[in-house]
Enzyme design. Sequence first.
Site, PDB file in Angstrom:
ATOM      1  N   ARG A  34       0.839  -1.204   0.000  1.00  0.00           N
ATOM      2  CA  ARG A  34       0.000   0.000   0.000  1.00  0.00           C
ATOM      3  C   ARG A  34       0.876   1.256   0.000  1.00  0.00           C
ATOM      4  O   ARG A  34       1.905   1.301   0.688  1.00  0.00           O
ATOM      5  CB  ARG A  34      -0.933  -0.001   1.214  1.00  0.00           C
ATOM      6  CG  ARG A  34      -1.916  -1.146   1.139  1.00  0.00           C
ATOM      7  CD  ARG A  34      -3.015  -1.065   2.178  1.00  0.00           C
ATOM      8  NE  ARG A  34      -3.790  -2.303   2.119  1.00  0.00           N
ATOM      9  CZ  ARG A  34      -4.726  -2.558   1.222  1.00  0.00           C
ATOM     10  NH1 ARG A  34      -5.035  -1.646   0.316  1.00  0.00           N
ATOM     11  NH2 ARG A  34      -5.362  -3.713   1.229  1.00  0.00           N
ATOM     12  N   ASP A  35       0.445   2.243  -0.787  1.00  0.00           N
ATOM     13  CA  ASP A  35       1.159   3.523  -0.834  1.00  0.00           C
ATOM     14  C   ASP A  35       1.074   4.197   0.536  1.00  0.00           C
ATOM     15  O   ASP A  35       0.029   4.175   1.188  1.00  0.00           O
ATOM     16  CB  ASP A  35       0.542   4.426  -1.916  1.00  0.00           C
ATOM     17  CG  ASP A  35       1.458   5.571  -2.295  1.00  0.00           C
ATOM     18  OD1 ASP A  35       1.977   5.566  -3.426  1.00  0.00           O
ATOM     19  OD2 ASP A  35       1.662   6.474  -1.447  1.00  0.00           O
ATOM     20  N   HIS A 106       7.419   1.161 -10.718  1.00  0.00           N
ATOM     21  CA  HIS A 106       6.205   0.807  -9.977  1.00  0.00           C
ATOM     22  C   HIS A 106       5.003   1.206 -10.801  1.00  0.00           C
ATOM     23  O   HIS A 106       5.033   2.199 -11.519  1.00  0.00           O
ATOM     24  CB  HIS A 106       6.144   1.499  -8.606  1.00  0.00           C
ATOM     25  CG  HIS A 106       6.425   2.972  -8.635  1.00  0.00           C
ATOM     26  ND1 HIS A 106       7.693   3.485  -8.796  1.00  0.00           N
ATOM     27  CD2 HIS A 106       5.599   4.049  -8.534  1.00  0.00           C
ATOM     28  CE1 HIS A 106       7.630   4.806  -8.790  1.00  0.00           C
ATOM     29  NE2 HIS A 106       6.365   5.179  -8.635  1.00  0.00           N
TER      30      HIS A 106
HETATM   31  P1  5GP Z   1       5.946   8.223  -8.190  1.00  0.00           P
HETATM   32  O1  5GP Z   1       5.719   9.697  -8.108  1.00  0.00           O
HETATM   33  O2  5GP Z   1       7.420   7.885  -8.201  1.00  0.00           O
HETATM   34  O3  5GP Z   1       5.180   7.588  -9.305  1.00  0.00           O
HETATM   35  O4  5GP Z   1       5.290   7.625  -6.888  1.00  0.00           O
HETATM   36  C1  5GP Z   1       6.009   7.249  -5.751  1.00  0.00           C
HETATM   37  C2  5GP Z   1       4.993   6.836  -4.699  1.00  0.00           C
HETATM   38  O5  5GP Z   1       5.687   6.201  -3.656  1.00  0.00           O
HETATM   39  C3  5GP Z   1       4.202   7.988  -4.094  1.00  0.00           C
HETATM   40  O6  5GP Z   1       2.815   7.782  -4.296  1.00  0.00           O
HETATM   41  C4  5GP Z   1       4.572   7.931  -2.601  1.00  0.00           C
HETATM   42  O7  5GP Z   1       3.490   8.228  -1.742  1.00  0.00           O
HETATM   43  C5  5GP Z   1       5.053   6.505  -2.434  1.00  0.00           C
HETATM   44  N1  5GP Z   1       6.052   6.319  -1.393  1.00  0.00           N
HETATM   45  C6  5GP Z   1       7.162   7.080  -1.172  1.00  0.00           C
HETATM   46  N2  5GP Z   1       7.867   6.598  -0.137  1.00  0.00           N
HETATM   47  C7  5GP Z   1       7.183   5.502   0.308  1.00  0.00           C
HETATM   48  C8  5GP Z   1       7.431   4.569   1.362  1.00  0.00           C
HETATM   49  O8  5GP Z   1       8.405   4.638   2.112  1.00  0.00           O
HETATM   50  N3  5GP Z   1       6.528   3.575   1.520  1.00  0.00           N
HETATM   51  C9  5GP Z   1       5.426   3.454   0.703  1.00  0.00           C
HETATM   52  N4  5GP Z   1       4.599   2.432   0.942  1.00  0.00           N
HETATM   53  N5  5GP Z   1       5.167   4.311  -0.298  1.00  0.00           N
HETATM   54  C10 5GP Z   1       6.048   5.330  -0.489  1.00  0.00           C
END
Ligand code: 5GP
Length: 122
Positions: A34-35, A106
Amino acid sequence: MAYTYDDQNIFAKILRGEIPNDTVLETEHSLAFRDITPQAPHHVLVIPKGPYVTYDHFAAEASDAEIVDYTRAVGQICQILGLEEDGFRLISNAGRAGVQEVPHLHVHILAGRPLGRMLDKA
Ligand code: 5GP
């Protein structure tokens, strides 16, 4: 194009067990959790265990087994969360234009409310 993987990114740390995560599914080659800042009632991130930066990197260099496992893991999450009826959105941000925060591939699976149009016009 050469892809450079930074093994200090936060998802690499999650994969090494250095940072906890709320796992929804783990398979041989993939992990879904989960995010930490959910943007919808369901917000799950699915990552390959291998060191791939973006979707195109993964598509170019991952093995067939990794690609099949990853694709099926995304489908399994949709089943686990029961998203067939109401639907969902899959997003994979890459690089600067895609505003990618974490440089480990991701996909975001978002669901559980109407998600609006795909992009702002801005
Ligand atoms: P991006 O912008 O790279 O597509 O999305 C990265 C996602 O990773 C964001 O939605 C953010 O909330 C999530 N995220 C960042 N750090 C962590 C973490 O330590 N744990 C989890 N579960 N999600 C994270």
